[in-house]
Design an enzyme around this catalytic site. Structure first.
Site, PDB file in Angstrom:
ATOM      1  N   ARG A 207       8.208  -9.104  15.092  1.00 25.48           N
ATOM      2  CA  ARG A 207       8.596  -7.759  14.676  1.00 25.48           C
ATOM      3  C   ARG A 207       7.586  -6.745  15.203  1.00 25.48           C
ATOM      4  O   ARG A 207       6.377  -7.021  15.228  1.00 25.48           O
ATOM      5  CB  ARG A 207       8.661  -7.704  13.147  1.00 25.48           C
ATOM      6  CG  ARG A 207       9.006  -6.367  12.604  1.00 25.48           C
ATOM      7  CD  ARG A 207       9.474  -6.448  11.150  1.00 25.48           C
ATOM      8  NE  ARG A 207       9.780  -5.093  10.739  1.00 25.48           N
ATOM      9  CZ  ARG A 207       8.890  -4.264  10.186  1.00 25.48           C
ATOM     10  NH1 ARG A 207       7.670  -4.673   9.927  1.00 25.48           N
ATOM     11  NH2 ARG A 207       9.228  -3.031   9.885  1.00 25.48           N
TER      12      ARG A 207
ATOM     13  N   HIS B 210       0.855  -1.201   0.000  1.00 28.38           N
ATOM     14  CA  HIS B 210       0.000   0.000   0.000  1.00 28.38           C
ATOM     15  C   HIS B 210       0.884   1.241   0.000  1.00 28.38           C
ATOM     16  O   HIS B 210       2.083   1.157   0.265  1.00 28.38           O
ATOM     17  CB  HIS B 210      -0.893   0.020   1.260  1.00 28.38           C
ATOM     18  CG  HIS B 210      -0.096   0.164   2.516  1.00 28.38           C
ATOM     19  ND1 HIS B 210       0.574  -0.892   3.102  1.00 28.38           N
ATOM     20  CD2 HIS B 210       0.180   1.237   3.300  1.00 28.38           C
ATOM     21  CE1 HIS B 210       1.196  -0.482   4.182  1.00 28.38           C
ATOM     22  NE2 HIS B 210       0.994   0.819   4.325  1.00 28.38           N
TER      23      HIS B 210
ATOM     24  N   HIS C 274       4.812   0.164  -0.184  1.00 24.77           N
ATOM     25  CA  HIS C 274       5.577  -0.630   0.782  1.00 24.77           C
ATOM     26  C   HIS C 274       4.703  -1.707   1.395  1.00 24.77           C
ATOM     27  O   HIS C 274       3.467  -1.660   1.276  1.00 24.77           O
ATOM     28  CB  HIS C 274       6.192   0.277   1.861  1.00 24.77           C
ATOM     29  CG  HIS C 274       5.187   1.118   2.594  1.00 24.77           C
ATOM     30  ND1 HIS C 274       4.602   2.247   2.037  1.00 24.77           N
ATOM     31  CD2 HIS C 274       4.633   1.004   3.830  1.00 24.77           C
ATOM     32  CE1 HIS C 274       3.765   2.781   2.905  1.00 24.77           C
ATOM     33  NE2 HIS C 274       3.745   2.044   4.009  1.00 24.77           N
TER      34      HIS C 274
ATOM     35  N   ASP D 176       0.890   5.170   1.848  1.00 29.18           N
ATOM     36  CA  ASP D 176       0.230   5.845   2.970  1.00 29.18           C
ATOM     37  C   ASP D 176      -0.498   7.085   2.439  1.00 29.18           C
ATOM     38  O   ASP D 176      -0.047   7.712   1.482  1.00 29.18           O
ATOM     39  CB  ASP D 176       1.264   6.252   4.025  1.00 29.18           C
ATOM     40  CG  ASP D 176       1.872   5.035   4.727  1.00 29.18           C
ATOM     41  OD1 ASP D 176       1.273   3.944   4.661  1.00 29.18           O
ATOM     42  OD2 ASP D 176       2.944   5.183   5.340  1.00 29.18           O
TER      43      ASP D 176
HETATM   44  O1  AKG Z   1       5.385  -2.336   9.877  1.00 28.10           O
HETATM   45  C1  AKG Z   1       5.857  -1.786   8.898  1.00 28.10           C
HETATM   46  O2  AKG Z   1       7.059  -1.851   8.614  1.00 28.10           O
HETATM   47  C2  AKG Z   1       4.997  -1.003   7.962  1.00 28.10           C
HETATM   48  C3  AKG Z   1       3.780  -0.424   8.625  1.00 28.10           C
HETATM   49  C4  AKG Z   1       2.969   0.377   7.672  1.00 28.10           C
HETATM   50  O3  AKG Z   1       3.277   0.506   6.524  1.00 28.10           O
HETATM   51  C5  AKG Z   1       1.732   1.048   8.127  1.00 28.10           C
HETATM   52  O4  AKG Z   1       1.346   0.889   9.302  1.00 28.10           O
HETATM   53  O5  AKG Z   1       1.142   1.787   7.308  1.00 28.10           O
HETATM   54 FE   FE2 Z   2       2.241   2.117   5.526  1.00 28.53          FE
END
Ligand code: AKG
Ligand code: FE2
Length: 359
Positions: free
Chosen positions: A300, A233, A290, A235
């Site tokens: 993680r 996605h 990403h 942001d």
């Molecule tokens: O956890 C991650 O590395 C990405 C999180 C992410 O892209 C989001 O929360 O929009």
């Molecule tokens: Fe994100």
């Protein structure tokens, strides 16, 4: 009073058939509902970067005299970069990581006490983008907009006040940092305060901006190659600042390189260009696609600071960045309207507000 982020999301509830989180620790095999194939997400199968690829997003020292240009370059080529010497104390990053680990380490029943309601925004639940996919993601999240007091009280009847203080301090630091980064990137394009009348350069006046904090947990996964932590996605923000614990998983997409892992660098932060910054820069800055992958040995954690303008501010390409012979690449849009478009069209939202030029 400008509509707050909460109202924006409240108008667009996520209706998920599966609002209950599984107890990930009890799963020894990947259930079918968590097993992704290219049919579930075309980007799932997109070229993984060759193991020999050494290229990844740059690590920029904010104390470097050329930091603005380096940030500008990273925004144009990658749409993401890491930063060192960002001024956020390591102890605060450690506190936020501890809070996040402690939250997701609670028993499921306790976490569900602070579950996000059907029409709510804040609280515990699955990723907001889950409703766009048939398969489930191997992660759990917790969203904070406004004060976390009510939710935190349910999670930690004894220690919630300490945890609220940590969130408040973290958000204060992040707000200042995000505004500083935005101006460094804009300055690299020759854009100054007169060109963006709604945003002040003054770090003491950040009332034009608003933010949400998204905590993510990607548990250890029995079959990581078939699972997806968080699907691809972009942001919807101006900028997103992400803290990740010392476990790789975040990947960014480059048309020419495929998916590239962002290696955790202790004490550093990852910065993503969001859709609104892409619009503001008339497409010069890349809104980076990403995702998060999972692994078989280490859980993680990530803490995502999602930052943008107040909901009623109209964002449009800075006139200085638009050639006099062409129309701006995008029509003007408020964050509120953009989130509505995103809630319906997801990754196609940007193209919905694009001005299509005659070729
Ligand atoms: O956890 C991650 O590395 C990405 C999180 C992410 O892209 C989001 O929360 O929009
Ligand atoms: Fe994100």
């Amino acid at each position: 009073m400008p509509a707050m982020l909460t109202d924006v999301f409240r108008g667009h509830p996520i209706h998920l058939p599966h609002s209950h989180q599984p107890d990930f620790t009890s799963l020894r095999e990947l259930p079918d509902s968590y097993s992704w194939t290219p049919k579930d997400d075309i980007l799932f199968a997109a070229a993984p970067s060759p193991p020999t690829a050494v290229e990844t997003i740059p690590l920029i020292d904010l104390d470097h005299p050329d930091a603005a240009n380096q940030i500008g370059h990273a925004c144009r080529t990658w749409g993401a970069f890491q930063i060192a010497n960002h001024g956020v104390p390591l102890s605060l990053l450690q506190d936020v990581e501890f809070l996040t680990g402690s939250l997701f380490g609670l028993p499921v029943q306790r976490k569900l006490k602070a579950a996000r309601s059907d029409t709510g925004v804040s609280g515990y639940g699955v990723a907001r983008i889950a409703s766009f996919f048939n398969k489930q993601m191997w992660s759990e999240g917790f969203t904070i907009t406004g004060s976390p007091l009510n939710d935190f009280r349910k999670l930690w009847p004894q220690h919630h006040l300490n945890y609220c203080d940590i969130v408040e301090e973290y958000e204060e630091r992040m707000k200042k940092l995000a505004s500083k980064l935005m101006w460094l990137a804009l300055n690299s394009l020759g854009v100054s305060e007169e060109d963006v009348e709604w945003a002040s350069l003054n770090s003491a006046d950040l009332s034009w901006a608003q933010a949400a904090l998204q905590l993510n947990h990607y548990p250890v996964c029995p079959e990581p190659d078939r699972a997806m932590g968080l699907a691809a996605h972009t942001d919807s923000t101006l900028l997103t600042i992400l803290y990740q614990n010392n476990t790789a998983g975040l990947q960014v997409f480059r048309d020419d390189l495929g998916w590239i892992t962002v290696p955790p660098v202790p004490g550093s932060l990852v910065v993503n260009v969001g859709d609104l910054f892409h619009i503001l820069s008339n497409g010069l800055f890349k809104s980076v696609l990403h995702r998060a992958r999972v692994n078989q040995t280490r859980a993680r954690l990530s803490v995502d600071f999602l930052w943008g303008p107040q909901s009623d501010i109209k964002i449009s390409p800075v006139p200085k960045l638009v050639s006099p012979l062409e129309s701006p690449l995008y029509r003007s849009v408020t964050w509120k309207k953009y989130l509505q478009t995103k809630a319906t069209h997801f990754n196609k939202a940007l193209s919905m507000i694009r001005n299509h030029r005659e070729e």
